[in-house]
Write an enzyme that holds these catalytic residues in place. Sequence first.
Site, PDB file in Angstrom:
ATOM      1  N   ARG A  18       6.658  -5.572  -3.165  1.00 52.14           N
ATOM      2  CA  ARG A  18       5.332  -5.917  -3.702  1.00 52.14           C
ATOM      3  C   ARG A  18       5.225  -5.575  -5.184  1.00 52.14           C
ATOM      4  O   ARG A  18       4.759  -6.394  -5.980  1.00 52.14           O
ATOM      5  CB  ARG A  18       4.209  -5.210  -2.939  1.00 52.14           C
ATOM      6  CG  ARG A  18       3.907  -5.825  -1.603  1.00 52.14           C
ATOM      7  CD  ARG A  18       2.776  -5.106  -0.920  1.00 52.14           C
ATOM      8  NE  ARG A  18       3.097  -3.678  -0.824  1.00 52.14           N
ATOM      9  CZ  ARG A  18       2.227  -2.735  -0.541  1.00 52.14           C
ATOM     10  NH1 ARG A  18       0.965  -3.028  -0.341  1.00 52.14           N
ATOM     11  NH2 ARG A  18       2.592  -1.483  -0.447  1.00 52.14           N
ATOM     12  N   ASN A  36       1.707  -6.855   1.902  1.00 51.89           N
ATOM     13  CA  ASN A  36       2.506  -6.730   3.121  1.00 51.89           C
ATOM     14  C   ASN A  36       1.685  -7.256   4.283  1.00 51.89           C
ATOM     15  O   ASN A  36       0.451  -7.185   4.278  1.00 51.89           O
ATOM     16  CB  ASN A  36       2.857  -5.263   3.393  1.00 51.89           C
ATOM     17  CG  ASN A  36       3.957  -4.750   2.501  1.00 51.89           C
ATOM     18  OD1 ASN A  36       4.689  -5.518   1.885  1.00 51.89           O
ATOM     19  ND2 ASN A  36       4.076  -3.446   2.418  1.00 51.89           N
TER      20      ASN A  36
END
Length: 91
Positions: A18, A36
């Site tokens: 991320r 996520n």
Amino acid sequence: MKIVRASISGRVQGVWYRAWTAERAQGLNLSGWVRNRADGTVEAVFAGEAAAVDEMLAACRRGPPLAKVTGIEISEFEEPVPSGFGTLPTL
């Protein structure tokens, strides 16, 4: 302007995917977000110049050094995307 949603699978959680995505997207002046998902995938929306979005998608196929990407599904995204690129909570 091109806007896509990407769902990235493989070893993509717990490997800085991320943060890497957000940094890379910001460097390409893209708007959107990354998060996520509870199923172990990473979901991202990228909006910007077509060439920059395509470059980002190519980078996502590789991912950061500790990731092992096994698949990426890309679809059109038609919802409004705020300017800037951010990280959202897990869904």
